[in-house]
Motif scaffolding. Structure first.
Motif, short mmCIF file in Angstrom:
data_model
loop_
_atom_site.label_atom_id
_atom_site.label_comp_id
_atom_site.label_asym_id
_atom_site.label_seq_id
_atom_site.Cartn_x
_atom_site.Cartn_y
_atom_site.Cartn_z
N VAL A 43 0.07 9.09 -6.48
CA VAL A 43 0.19 7.77 -7.11
C VAL A 43 0.86 7.87 -8.47
O VAL A 43 1.79 7.11 -8.79
CB VAL A 43 -1.19 7.09 -7.22
N ASN A 44 0.40 8.80 -9.30
CA ASN A 44 0.97 8.90 -10.64
C ASN A 44 2.41 9.41 -10.63
O ASN A 44 3.23 8.98 -11.45
CB ASN A 44 0.09 9.80 -11.52
N LEU A 45 2.72 10.28 -9.68
CA LEU A 45 4.11 10.74 -9.55
C LEU A 45 5.00 9.58 -9.10
O LEU A 45 6.12 9.42 -9.61
CB LEU A 45 4.18 11.90 -8.56
N ALA A 46 4.50 8.78 -8.17
CA ALA A 46 5.28 7.61 -7.73
C ALA A 46 5.53 6.66 -8.90
O ALA A 46 6.65 6.14 -9.07
CB ALA A 46 4.55 6.89 -6.60
N LEU A 47 4.50 6.44 -9.71
CA LEU A 47 4.66 5.55 -10.87
C LEU A 47 5.68 6.11 -11.85
O LEU A 47 6.52 5.36 -12.39
CB LEU A 47 3.31 5.36 -11.56
N MET A 72 0.42 -10.05 -12.85
CA MET A 72 0.13 -9.84 -11.43
C MET A 72 1.40 -9.77 -10.59
O MET A 72 1.44 -9.05 -9.57
CB MET A 72 -0.79 -10.94 -10.91
N ILE A 73 2.44 -10.50 -10.99
CA ILE A 73 3.70 -10.41 -10.26
C ILE A 73 4.26 -8.98 -10.37
O ILE A 73 4.68 -8.39 -9.36
CB ILE A 73 4.71 -11.43 -10.82
N TYR A 74 4.24 -8.44 -11.58
CA TYR A 74 4.69 -7.05 -11.76
C TYR A 74 3.84 -6.09 -10.93
O TYR A 74 4.36 -5.20 -10.24
CB TYR A 74 4.59 -6.65 -13.23
N LEU A 132 2.95 -1.99 -7.66
CA LEU A 132 1.80 -1.26 -7.11
C LEU A 132 1.55 -1.58 -5.64
O LEU A 132 1.06 -0.72 -4.90
CB LEU A 132 0.55 -1.60 -7.92
N GLY A 133 1.89 -2.82 -5.21
CA GLY A 133 1.63 -3.21 -3.82
C GLY A 133 2.17 -2.22 -2.80
O GLY A 133 1.44 -1.79 -1.90
N PRO A 134 3.46 -1.84 -2.89
CA PRO A 134 3.98 -0.86 -1.92
C PRO A 134 3.25 0.48 -1.96
O PRO A 134 3.09 1.15 -0.93
CB PRO A 134 5.44 -0.71 -2.33
N ILE A 135 2.79 0.88 -3.16
CA ILE A 135 2.06 2.15 -3.28
C ILE A 135 0.72 2.04 -2.55
O ILE A 135 0.30 2.96 -1.84
CB ILE A 135 1.85 2.52 -4.76
#
Length: 513
Positions: free
Chosen positions: A264-268, A494-496, A501-504
């Protein structure tokens, strides 16, 4: 609150708080000496199963209306800051405590007047409380002494000690530099808590990006990673995990979640780096020139606080009530671990140069807010926990994916700590499947790891979905706005989060399937 704080003010505050904490330690030692504090008993997971099944009112289910104080308090936390009429009123910690204490009192009245009894007191280990005042004592003791005090002492210790660590400097605001800030914070969050890591790093990150025009996204990703997703590896990283530790989850169990933490953190960081590269290329030339010309090396101050933080970690991991202390014949009494952490706080207050806390704009407002609200949360939470112990297996949440999304969605709009407890108890009520890997927890129960993993991930990760999902989110937003960063509204944020985050989270669903 006044913002004109001086070094003498910081010193005076440190002296007053230290005196108060010393008084607490003295009172504890006196209470221990005269035998007021019940002897500690370290419950071995599984040993209480036979006893608990003998309780005569084991299957009593409180009325649904008795959960209303808990629901009302969480709604107050979520909604009152967003309503213009109540937003300013709610900023007062005194008003927050009045609301929390009032709803807690309603719950205790329920235990006094409408509950048949039969509660076990986790502090005294007495079971089968009589109806009335004895049941009130058991419910209050379980909430306040067994859960609230260890919880708030840990947060207070990490908050105050990390508040003495100052990082100053102004590096070129290149995308790679910003990634190092966010990545370091994500790692640090598991070891000094998400609040501690956020408070140490947010101001130097803002100083580094002060000359840049496009920086809102940097603060958003900082909230995603440092304030939430980074705190997964140890119980001190995020409050939900510490509550699991208090319920019997081994201290090092969360370390096995490192692949999820890393993914998760690498994806971010990858998404952020691409985003910031594009944003950096669109910066005005004058802004880039100013940024490159105003460079100041990073300098850590208050380094004495790092070994003190390690001391807190050591206390949580190795000073366990009811067990022999460091291999000696001395059995660790109740609250001894908490007193040791308070000693570390006193050392931090006395050994740290006051100017470091001044540079951090340190005050106690945020931790007092947590203390005020969670006093009510822990008491009102006793009723839904009791219901879930009996009815948890019939809620229809019985798969890793359903636990992940149910815990995560509620953690987005309610505080993630009580949300974690609710689904922890739900999972503990489900029978373990044959051959499944389980975690033995207090109360003679077990939780399948296939459920505990998604509960932990949902509570920690999806606290990033909204400003109110985790305490540091709003704190960082406020600090960024004070520094001139234009932050999105509640729904704008929440849009951001949905887009980033939604796809993750969807990808996590496939990993948990």
């Amino acid at each position: 609150m006044s913002h004109a704080v001086s070094i003498p003010d910081i010193r005076r505050s440190a002296r007053q708080v230290s005196i108060g904490l010393i008084a607490v330690i003295v009172l504890y030692l006196v209470a221990l000496a005269v035998g007021v504090i019940p002897a500690a008993h370290h419950e071995i997971p599984g040993e209480a199963a036979a006893v608990s099944h003998e309780a005569p009112v084991e299957h009593f289910v409180p009325s649904v209306w008795a959960v209303l104080p808990f629901v009302a308090l969480l709604l107050c936390i979520a909604v009152l800051p967003l309503i213009s009429v109540t937003a300013h009123w709610w900023e007062s910690n005194r008003n927050r405590f009045v609301v929390a204490a009032t709803l807690a009192l309603v719950t205790l009245v329920y235990y006094a007047k409408a509950h048949p009894g039969g509660l076990e007191n986790h502090l005294t280990h007495q079971g089968g409380s009589a109806a009335g005042l004895d049941t009130v004592r058991a419910a209050f003791s379980n909430a306040f002494f067994s859960e609230y005090i260890p919880f708030i002492v840990l947060l207070f210790s990490l908050y105050v000690i990390s508040g003495g660590i100052n990082l100053r400097g102004d590096l070129p605001a290149h995308p790679f530099i910003n990634c190092v800030f966010i990545g370091s914070g994500a790692l640090l969050a598991s070891f000094i808590g998400t609040t501690g890591a956020a408070m140490v790093l947010i101001r130097p990150l803002l100083a580094t990006n002060a000359e840049r025009k496009n920086k809102t996204h940097t603060v958003l990703f900082f909230i995603f990673a440092v304030c939430n997703c980074g705190g997964l590896l140890l119980p001190i990283g995020d409050p939900p995990l510490f509550l699991g530790y208090l319920r019997g989850v081994p201290f090092t169990w969360t370390l096995q979640l490192w692949p999820y933490w890393l993914a998760v953190n690498l994806a971010l960081l990858i998404i952020y780096y691409i985003w910031d590269r594009i944003a950096y290329s669109r910066e005005p030339v004058k802004a880039i020139i100013r940024d490159e010309s105003k460079v100041e090396p990073l300098r850590f101050s208050g380094l004495i606080n790092f070994p003190l933080i390690l001391g807190v970690v050591f206390c949580v991991a190795f000073v366990i009530p009811g067990e022999h202390l460091f291999g000696t014949d001395y059995v660790t009494p109740n609250f001894f671990r908490d007193m040791l952490m308070i000693v570390l706080v006193i050392l931090s207050l006395q050994l740290t140069n006051a100017k470091f806390r001044l540079w951090n704009k340190f005050d106690y407002h945020a931790i007092v807010e947590v203390a005020a609200l969670f006093f009510g949360i822990f008491i009102t939470m006793q009723v839904p926990i009791e219901i879930l112990n009996v009815k948890g297996s019939s809620l229809g949440i019985s798969s890793p994916i359903s636990f992940f999304w149910a815990t995560g969605i509620l953690s987005s709009f309610l505080d993630n700590a009580p949300t974690y407890v609710v689904f922890f108890e739900t999972a503990a009520a489900l029978p373990a499947q044959a051959g499944a890997s389980v975690v033995q927890v207090i109360g003679g129960r077990s939780i399948m790891e296939a459920f505990l993993i998604p509960i932990s991930l949902g509570a920690v990760f999806m606290g990033a979905n909204t400003y109110i999902g985790n305490g540091p989110n709003f704190m960082v937003k406020s600090i960024a706005e004070q520094a001139g960063v234009k932050m999105p509204s509640f729904f704008g944020y929440m849009i951001y989060s949905c887009l980033i985050l939604g796809p993750i989270w969807i990808a996590m669903t496939f990993l948990l399937a």
